[in-house]
Design a protein around this motif. Structure first.
Motif, PDB file in Angstrom:
ATOM      1  N   THR A   1       1.411   8.936   5.806  1.00 47.99           N
ATOM      2  CA  THR A   1       2.652   9.219   5.068  1.00 47.99           C
ATOM      3  C   THR A   1       2.498   9.002   3.573  1.00 47.99           C
ATOM      4  O   THR A   1       3.334   9.456   2.790  1.00 47.99           O
ATOM      5  CB  THR A   1       3.802   8.345   5.595  1.00 47.99           C
ATOM      6  OG1 THR A   1       3.401   6.966   5.554  1.00 47.99           O
ATOM      7  CG2 THR A   1       4.171   8.736   7.010  1.00 47.99           C
ATOM      8  N   TRP A   2       1.435   8.298   3.162  1.00 45.50           N
ATOM      9  CA  TRP A   2       1.175   8.089   1.730  1.00 45.50           C
ATOM     10  C   TRP A   2       0.380   9.242   1.116  1.00 45.50           C
ATOM     11  O   TRP A   2       0.221   9.309  -0.098  1.00 45.50           O
ATOM     12  CB  TRP A   2       0.413   6.785   1.512  1.00 45.50           C
ATOM     13  CG  TRP A   2       1.192   5.547   1.844  1.00 45.50           C
ATOM     14  CD1 TRP A   2       2.391   5.464   2.506  1.00 45.50           C
ATOM     15  CD2 TRP A   2       0.817   4.208   1.544  1.00 45.50           C
ATOM     16  NE1 TRP A   2       2.779   4.154   2.641  1.00 45.50           N
ATOM     17  CE2 TRP A   2       1.835   3.350   2.057  1.00 45.50           C
ATOM     18  CE3 TRP A   2      -0.270   3.633   0.906  1.00 45.50           C
ATOM     19  CZ2 TRP A   2       1.796   1.966   1.949  1.00 45.50           C
ATOM     20  CZ3 TRP A   2      -0.323   2.236   0.779  1.00 45.50           C
ATOM     21  CH2 TRP A   2       0.706   1.416   1.291  1.00 45.50           C
ATOM     22  N   ALA A   3      -0.139  10.140   1.941  1.00 46.85           N
ATOM     23  CA  ALA A   3      -1.025  11.191   1.447  1.00 46.85           C
ATOM     24  C   ALA A   3      -0.347  12.231   0.562  1.00 46.85           C
ATOM     25  O   ALA A   3      -0.969  12.699  -0.412  1.00 46.85           O
ATOM     26  CB  ALA A   3      -1.716  11.894   2.624  1.00 46.85           C
TER      27      ALA A   3
ATOM     28  N   LEU B   1      -2.388   4.387 -10.090  1.00 47.70           N
ATOM     29  CA  LEU B   1      -2.956   5.632 -10.593  1.00 47.70           C
ATOM     30  C   LEU B   1      -1.986   6.806 -10.502  1.00 47.70           C
ATOM     31  O   LEU B   1      -2.319   7.919 -10.937  1.00 47.70           O
ATOM     32  CB  LEU B   1      -4.226   5.975  -9.816  1.00 47.70           C
ATOM     33  CG  LEU B   1      -5.364   4.957  -9.881  1.00 47.70           C
ATOM     34  CD1 LEU B   1      -6.489   5.369  -8.947  1.00 47.70           C
ATOM     35  CD2 LEU B   1      -5.876   4.797 -11.294  1.00 47.70           C
ATOM     36  N   THR B   2      -0.800   6.583  -9.962  1.00 47.35           N
ATOM     37  CA  THR B   2       0.127   7.683  -9.714  1.00 47.35           C
ATOM     38  C   THR B   2       0.375   8.561 -10.939  1.00 47.35           C
ATOM     39  O   THR B   2       0.298   9.800 -10.847  1.00 47.35           O
ATOM     40  CB  THR B   2       1.467   7.149  -9.168  1.00 47.35           C
ATOM     41  OG1 THR B   2       1.213   6.279  -8.059  1.00 47.35           O
ATOM     42  CG2 THR B   2       2.364   8.288  -8.729  1.00 47.35           C
TER      43      THR B   2
ATOM     44  N   PRO C   1       7.580  -3.623   2.326  1.00 46.74           N
ATOM     45  CA  PRO C   1       6.612  -4.216   3.255  1.00 46.74           C
ATOM     46  C   PRO C   1       5.335  -3.401   3.377  1.00 46.74           C
ATOM     47  O   PRO C   1       5.348  -2.184   3.182  1.00 46.74           O
ATOM     48  CB  PRO C   1       7.375  -4.237   4.588  1.00 46.74           C
ATOM     49  CG  PRO C   1       8.368  -3.134   4.459  1.00 46.74           C
ATOM     50  CD  PRO C   1       8.786  -3.115   3.034  1.00 46.74           C
ATOM     51  N   TRP C   2       4.246  -4.108   3.698  1.00 52.10           N
ATOM     52  CA  TRP C   2       2.941  -3.483   3.789  1.00 52.10           C
ATOM     53  C   TRP C   2       2.683  -2.986   5.203  1.00 52.10           C
ATOM     54  O   TRP C   2       3.144  -3.582   6.174  1.00 52.10           O
ATOM     55  CB  TRP C   2       1.840  -4.488   3.405  1.00 52.10           C
ATOM     56  CG  TRP C   2       2.037  -5.094   2.067  1.00 52.10           C
ATOM     57  CD1 TRP C   2       2.362  -6.389   1.783  1.00 52.10           C
ATOM     58  CD2 TRP C   2       1.917  -4.426   0.802  1.00 52.10           C
ATOM     59  NE1 TRP C   2       2.456  -6.578   0.435  1.00 52.10           N
ATOM     60  CE2 TRP C   2       2.193  -5.395  -0.203  1.00 52.10           C
ATOM     61  CE3 TRP C   2       1.615  -3.126   0.412  1.00 52.10           C
ATOM     62  CZ2 TRP C   2       2.169  -5.095  -1.558  1.00 52.10           C
ATOM     63  CZ3 TRP C   2       1.591  -2.825  -0.936  1.00 52.10           C
ATOM     64  CH2 TRP C   2       1.860  -3.799  -1.902  1.00 52.10           C
ATOM     65  N   PRO C   3       1.908  -1.907   5.338  1.00 51.52           N
ATOM     66  CA  PRO C   3       1.423  -1.511   6.663  1.00 51.52           C
ATOM     67  C   PRO C   3       0.648  -2.666   7.291  1.00 51.52           C
ATOM     68  O   PRO C   3       0.082  -3.513   6.598  1.00 51.52           O
ATOM     69  CB  PRO C   3       0.516  -0.315   6.366  1.00 51.52           C
ATOM     70  CG  PRO C   3       0.939   0.168   5.019  1.00 51.52           C
ATOM     71  CD  PRO C   3       1.420  -1.024   4.274  1.00 51.52           C
ATOM     72  N   VAL C   4       0.585  -2.674   8.629  1.00 54.14           N
ATOM     73  CA  VAL C   4       0.012  -3.818   9.327  1.00 54.14           C
ATOM     74  C   VAL C   4      -1.439  -4.078   8.911  1.00 54.14           C
ATOM     75  O   VAL C   4      -1.866  -5.233   8.783  1.00 54.14           O
ATOM     76  CB  VAL C   4       0.133  -3.630  10.859  1.00 54.14           C
ATOM     77  CG1 VAL C   4      -0.635  -2.397  11.337  1.00 54.14           C
ATOM     78  CG2 VAL C   4      -0.320  -4.872  11.597  1.00 54.14           C
TER      79      VAL C   4
ATOM     80  N   MET D   1     -11.324   9.031   1.065  1.00 50.91           N
ATOM     81  CA  MET D   1     -10.880   8.702   2.417  1.00 50.91           C
ATOM     82  C   MET D   1      -9.752   7.691   2.325  1.00 50.91           C
ATOM     83  O   MET D   1      -9.978   6.526   1.989  1.00 50.91           O
ATOM     84  CB  MET D   1     -12.035   8.140   3.246  1.00 50.91           C
ATOM     85  CG  MET D   1     -13.183   9.141   3.418  1.00 50.91           C
ATOM     86  SD  MET D   1     -14.447   8.900   2.178  1.00 50.91           S
ATOM     87  CE  MET D   1     -15.347   7.580   2.963  1.00 50.91           C
ATOM     88  N   ALA D   2      -8.514   8.142   2.581  1.00 46.70           N
ATOM     89  CA  ALA D   2      -7.328   7.291   2.516  1.00 46.70           C
ATOM     90  C   ALA D   2      -7.402   6.384   1.291  1.00 46.70           C
ATOM     91  O   ALA D   2      -7.431   5.163   1.404  1.00 46.70           O
ATOM     92  CB  ALA D   2      -7.182   6.475   3.794  1.00 46.70           C
ATOM     93  N   PRO D   3      -7.411   6.975   0.088  1.00 45.39           N
ATOM     94  CA  PRO D   3      -7.687   6.184  -1.118  1.00 45.39           C
ATOM     95  C   PRO D   3      -6.556   5.232  -1.486  1.00 45.39           C
ATOM     96  O   PRO D   3      -5.380   5.469  -1.207  1.00 45.39           O
ATOM     97  CB  PRO D   3      -7.855   7.262  -2.193  1.00 45.39           C
ATOM     98  CG  PRO D   3      -7.038   8.414  -1.704  1.00 45.39           C
ATOM     99  CD  PRO D   3      -7.202   8.389  -0.209  1.00 45.39           C
ATOM    100  N   GLY D   4      -6.950   4.128  -2.138  1.00 45.04           N
ATOM    101  CA  GLY D   4      -5.997   3.171  -2.663  1.00 45.04           C
ATOM    102  C   GLY D   4      -5.595   3.546  -4.082  1.00 45.04           C
ATOM    103  O   GLY D   4      -6.056   4.531  -4.654  1.00 45.04           O
TER     104      GLY D   4
END
Length: 265
Positions: A221-223, A196-197, A132-135, A120-123
């Protein structure tokens, strides 16, 4: 009831319920996060599985041993040790955010130990233009950096995690705030999670990505990097939903995941 298992350089706290095909549940890194806070309302829908809900090192009731390893790498190895100690040769892994990164790392280093992956929306996979980071991530890092974080800061963080603001209840805010004061991680900000990319093509497990369309912490957008990086990955996007998919869209999440774990295709 919380138990502990020896992982060599410390212990890992966990709860166990159900019986059947094992599922290991891996929580996110947000302030006040624990296995129970992420999955306490989810696991009862999976009673026909052996559910191991862990507190990752440094969160909940699991102490954080001294280590220079990236957080995801360190936690993944301790989860593998816990699985061995609990007699689990192979399990499905369900990971939220940071826990999704831990699940992917396990699938890279010990593919024979992994059945299917639900992320679920993994880091652990960042775009080249961050920061910049998402809010949501910015608030997470600010909270973790504070010497004595406030309940107001926790309330703001929780509200960023859910699309439906009615779900950001006082009880939930209080629970997360009190938990964060008991186990406030001492980490560099931003933490060194590990990248991990480059390893995504090594993941052989069939993988389900679940994302909230309005996620402000690990945005949709990171998916694509993960979706196209893991050879056998599929993506489900839930509208009117932010970062805590399993909490905000519980019935739909449970149905999707149950179907994925039991589908013989």
């Amino acid at each position: 009831m919380t138990s502990t298992v020896d992982v060599g350089d410390g212990v890992l706290a966990y709860t166990e319920s159900g019986a059947g095909d094992p599922v290991v549940w891996l929580h996110g890194s947000g302030p006040g996060a624990t296995g129970a806070s992420n999955f306490g309302a989810t696991v009862p829908a999976f009673a026909d599985h052996r559910n191991i809900v862990v507190d990752l090192p440094g969160w909940g009731a699991s102490p954080r041993p001294e280590s220079d390893e990236p957080l995801i790498h360190h936690a993944a190895e301790r989860v593998l040790r816990a699985m061995t100690a609990l007699g689990i040769e192979r399990a499905h892994l369900v990971g939220n955010s940071y826990g999704g990164g831990v699940a992917m790392r396990i699938a890279v280093t010990a593919p024979e130990r992994v059945g299917r992956l639900v992320l679920m929306a993994p880091g652990g996979v960042l775009p080249t233009d961050a920061p910049p980071w998402p809010v949501g991530l910015a608030h997470l890092f600010d909270y973790m950096a504070a010497e004595k974080p406030s309940r107001e800061a926790m309330a703001e963080f929780v509200k960023l995690m859910v699309f439906d603001q009615a779900l950001a209840t006082d009880a939930l805010i209080d629970e997360r705030y009190e938990s964060s004061l008991r186990a406030h991680p001492e980490l560099p900000i931003p933490p060194t999670f590990g990248d991990l990319t480059p390893d995504l093509p090594k993941i052989k497990a069939r993988t389900l990505l679940v994302w909230g369309r309005e996620d402000q912490t690990v945005p949709l957008t990171w998916a694509p990097t993960i979706l196209h990086g893991i050879p056998d990955a599929e993506l489900r996007v839930l509208p009117r939903c932010r970062h805590w998919v399993q909490y905000e869209r519980a019935p739909e999440f449970n149905r999707i995941v149950r179907e994925f774990l039991t589908d013989e295709g």
